[in-house]
Design a protein around this motif. Sequence first.
Motif, PDB file in Angstrom:
ATOM      1  N   ALA A 136       6.570 -25.706  18.114  1.00  0.00           N
ATOM      2  CA  ALA A 136       6.260 -24.383  17.550  1.00  0.00           C
ATOM      3  C   ALA A 136       6.950 -23.262  18.311  1.00  0.00           C
ATOM      4  N   ARG A 137       7.547 -22.337  17.575  1.00  0.00           N
ATOM      5  CA  ARG A 137       8.210 -21.183  18.191  1.00  0.00           C
ATOM      6  C   ARG A 137       7.685 -19.842  17.688  1.00  0.00           C
ATOM      7  N   GLN A 138       7.424 -19.712  16.386  1.00  0.00           N
ATOM      8  CA  GLN A 138       7.028 -18.400  15.864  1.00  0.00           C
ATOM      9  C   GLN A 138       6.234 -18.559  14.570  1.00  0.00           C
ATOM     10  N   PHE A 139       5.192 -17.728  14.444  1.00  0.00           N
ATOM     11  CA  PHE A 139       4.335 -17.719  13.253  1.00  0.00           C
ATOM     12  C   PHE A 139       4.401 -16.323  12.642  1.00  0.00           C
ATOM     13  N   ILE A 140       4.835 -16.246  11.383  1.00  0.00           N
ATOM     14  CA  ILE A 140       4.957 -14.965  10.679  1.00  0.00           C
ATOM     15  C   ILE A 140       3.975 -14.950   9.513  1.00  0.00           C
ATOM     16  N   LEU A 141       3.061 -14.005   9.543  1.00  0.00           N
ATOM     17  CA  LEU A 141       2.064 -13.823   8.481  1.00  0.00           C
ATOM     18  C   LEU A 141       2.455 -12.626   7.622  1.00  0.00           C
ATOM     19  N   ILE A 142       2.381 -12.778   6.310  1.00  0.00           N
ATOM     20  CA  ILE A 142       2.580 -11.637   5.407  1.00  0.00           C
ATOM     21  C   ILE A 142       1.200 -11.128   5.010  1.00  0.00           C
ATOM     22  N   GLY A 143       0.858  -9.951   5.509  1.00  0.00           N
ATOM     23  CA  GLY A 143      -0.421  -9.335   5.211  1.00  0.00           C
ATOM     24  C   GLY A 143      -0.316  -8.371   4.039  1.00  0.00           C
ATOM     25  N   GLY A 144      -1.389  -7.611   3.831  1.00  0.00           N
ATOM     26  CA  GLY A 144      -1.393  -6.684   2.706  1.00  0.00           C
ATOM     27  C   GLY A 144      -2.160  -5.417   3.005  1.00  0.00           C
ATOM     28  N   ASP A 145      -1.801  -4.335   2.290  1.00  0.00           N
ATOM     29  CA  ASP A 145      -2.469  -3.058   2.545  1.00  0.00           C
ATOM     30  C   ASP A 145      -3.894  -3.030   2.026  1.00  0.00           C
ATOM     31  N   ALA A 146      -4.347  -4.114   1.371  1.00  0.00           N
ATOM     32  CA  ALA A 146      -5.768  -4.210   1.011  1.00  0.00           C
ATOM     33  C   ALA A 146      -6.637  -4.153   2.257  1.00  0.00           C
ATOM     34  N   GLY A 147      -6.092  -4.603   3.376  1.00  0.00           N
ATOM     35  CA  GLY A 147      -6.847  -4.611   4.622  1.00  0.00           C
ATOM     36  C   GLY A 147      -7.148  -3.245   5.185  1.00  0.00           C
ATOM     37  N   ILE A 148      -6.405  -2.236   4.750  1.00  0.00           N
ATOM     38  CA  ILE A 148      -6.695  -0.868   5.184  1.00  0.00           C
ATOM     39  C   ILE A 148      -7.128  -0.009   3.988  1.00  0.00           C
ATOM     40  N   GLY A 149      -7.564  -0.686   2.915  1.00  0.00           N
ATOM     41  CA  GLY A 149      -8.235   0.017   1.830  1.00  0.00           C
ATOM     42  C   GLY A 149      -7.379   0.516   0.702  1.00  0.00           C
ATOM     43  N   HIS A 150      -6.045   0.272   0.794  1.00  0.00           N
ATOM     44  CA  HIS A 150      -5.175   0.642  -0.316  1.00  0.00           C
ATOM     45  C   HIS A 150      -5.397   2.122  -0.651  1.00  0.00           C
ATOM     46  N   THR A 210      -2.091   1.291  13.771  1.00  0.00           N
ATOM     47  CA  THR A 210      -3.329   1.488  14.538  1.00  0.00           C
ATOM     48  C   THR A 210      -4.471   2.022  13.676  1.00  0.00           C
ATOM     49  N   THR A 211      -4.214   2.264  12.398  1.00  0.00           N
ATOM     50  CA  THR A 211      -5.275   2.699  11.491  1.00  0.00           C
ATOM     51  C   THR A 211      -6.331   1.602  11.390  1.00  0.00           C
ATOM     52  N   PRO A 212      -7.613   1.931  11.535  1.00  0.00           N
ATOM     53  CA  PRO A 212      -8.655   0.896  11.495  1.00  0.00           C
ATOM     54  C   PRO A 212      -8.694   0.159  10.159  1.00  0.00           C
ATOM     55  N   HIS A 213      -9.059  -1.108  10.224  1.00  0.00           N
ATOM     56  CA  HIS A 213      -9.258  -1.882   9.003  1.00  0.00           C
ATOM     57  C   HIS A 213     -10.430  -1.310   8.211  1.00  0.00           C
ATOM     58  N   GLN A 214     -10.303  -1.300   6.904  1.00  0.00           N
ATOM     59  CA  GLN A 214     -11.398  -0.922   6.021  1.00  0.00           C
ATOM     60  C   GLN A 214     -11.125  -1.493   4.630  1.00  0.00           C
ATOM     61  N   ALA A 215     -11.629  -2.693   4.410  1.00  0.00           N
ATOM     62  CA  ALA A 215     -11.402  -3.383   3.142  1.00  0.00           C
ATOM     63  C   ALA A 215     -12.109  -2.657   2.007  1.00  0.00           C
ATOM     64  N   TYR A 216     -11.488  -2.624   0.847  1.00  0.00           N
ATOM     65  CA  TYR A 216     -12.178  -2.105  -0.329  1.00  0.00           C
ATOM     66  C   TYR A 216     -13.074  -3.208  -0.896  1.00  0.00           C
ATOM     67  N   PRO A 217     -13.970  -2.904  -1.816  1.00  0.00           N
ATOM     68  CA  PRO A 217     -14.911  -3.916  -2.327  1.00  0.00           C
ATOM     69  C   PRO A 217     -14.194  -5.125  -2.919  1.00  0.00           C
ATOM     70  N   ASN A 226      -2.119   8.080  -0.313  1.00  0.00           N
ATOM     71  CA  ASN A 226      -1.890   7.754   1.088  1.00  0.00           C
ATOM     72  C   ASN A 226      -0.415   7.462   1.325  1.00  0.00           C
ATOM     73  N   TRP A 227      -0.052   7.317   2.586  1.00  0.00           N
ATOM     74  CA  TRP A 227       1.356   7.200   2.969  1.00  0.00           C
ATOM     75  C   TRP A 227       1.450   6.209   4.118  1.00  0.00           C
ATOM     76  N   MET A 228       1.967   5.021   3.855  1.00  0.00           N
ATOM     77  CA  MET A 228       2.189   4.043   4.920  1.00  0.00           C
ATOM     78  C   MET A 228       3.438   4.404   5.706  1.00  0.00           C
ATOM     79  N   ASP A 229       3.322   4.401   7.013  1.00  0.00           N
ATOM     80  CA  ASP A 229       4.418   4.746   7.913  1.00  0.00           C
ATOM     81  C   ASP A 229       5.126   3.460   8.347  1.00  0.00           C
ATOM     82  N   ASN A 230       6.408   3.337   8.008  1.00  0.00           N
ATOM     83  CA  ASN A 230       7.159   2.131   8.349  1.00  0.00           C
ATOM     84  C   ASN A 230       8.061   2.305   9.572  1.00  0.00           C
TER      85      ASN A 230
END
Length: 326
Positions: free
Chosen positions: A103-117, A129-136, A283-287
């Motif tokens: 094993a060398r590297q693990f890459i996860l593809i997450g989603g903005d649902a985790g910060i509430g979209h 650094t924005t806190p997680h806040q899942a929508y329903p 909202n505006w995601m900062d890349n």
Amino acid sequence: MLILVTGATGKVGQHFIARLLDDSRFSKARIRALCHNRTCPETERVEVARGSIADRETVAEALTGVTHVVHLATCKETPADVMDVTVKGLFWLLEHFRTSATARQFILIGGDAGIGHFYYRHEAPITETTPHQAYPGCYALSKVLEELMLAQFGIQYGLNGCCLRAPWIMEKDDFKFTLSFGNDVFGGPDWKTLVPRADAERYAKDSTVPLLRDADGRPLKRNFVHVEDLVSAILSAIDNARTKGQLFNVCMDRPVDYGEVAAYLARTRGLGSIDIASQFHSNWMDNSKAKYLLNWSPVYDLEMLIDSAWEYERSEEDPRIVWYPG
């Protein structure tokens, strides 16, 4: 280099495999595609493993000899499956990966649902650094748990992992159908349910587009990424020493503004628009972090996103199939 790709037959998985195999930087890389309900063709450099990531033995066997994991498999709003597949599946992947000699590297593809979209108000750009806040719903909760689990495996065991957090992923003519008042709408909102039926039928016939307004009455701003840009970010992350333990927002430079969409379609294609009120929040995601550490930038802007969707022509061999509604 042997890369295990989960969710290999999905939108991102197919693009990722094709791009990697065509990239001279990875000319010696091989792919093991872990497939469950669907499958992909095997070639000299692509092998297929079958089974569900919810099954520990399947995961252990699939990880044999693997150097990298690109984890794309997920569930949507399916409460009966989401904990087994998304949460337990990721646990088995991480648990076996951390003890693997290759094993060398693990890459996860997450989603903005985790910060509430767009369900919650953000007074500043959304950073890593924005806190997680899942929508329903169970899907958003699962995206929070994924990010937290990966981070904890890095803390507990020093696992070399990173997460690329993506908003809504577009390809081909997807964006065009996100704006449809017909039954062919892709994702949400389901516009035809927000206006009288006769109006919806007329809007669908005339290709009228919705101008979604946020809770403050302004044209809503919503984050998107084109699949080509997301795949470029994944390729930039592979074996990049600056990614260890990091979370990245991978999205367009600016969110899609529904007012700008309506204006551009009116100017370039003569399409009308209709205001749709909502209680959603812009909202505006900062890349910036992805740009800095991955040396990556998105190619698609608003005009390119629109033009590519409206100009895409499907062949008979390329029917529009939506495996998930969003």
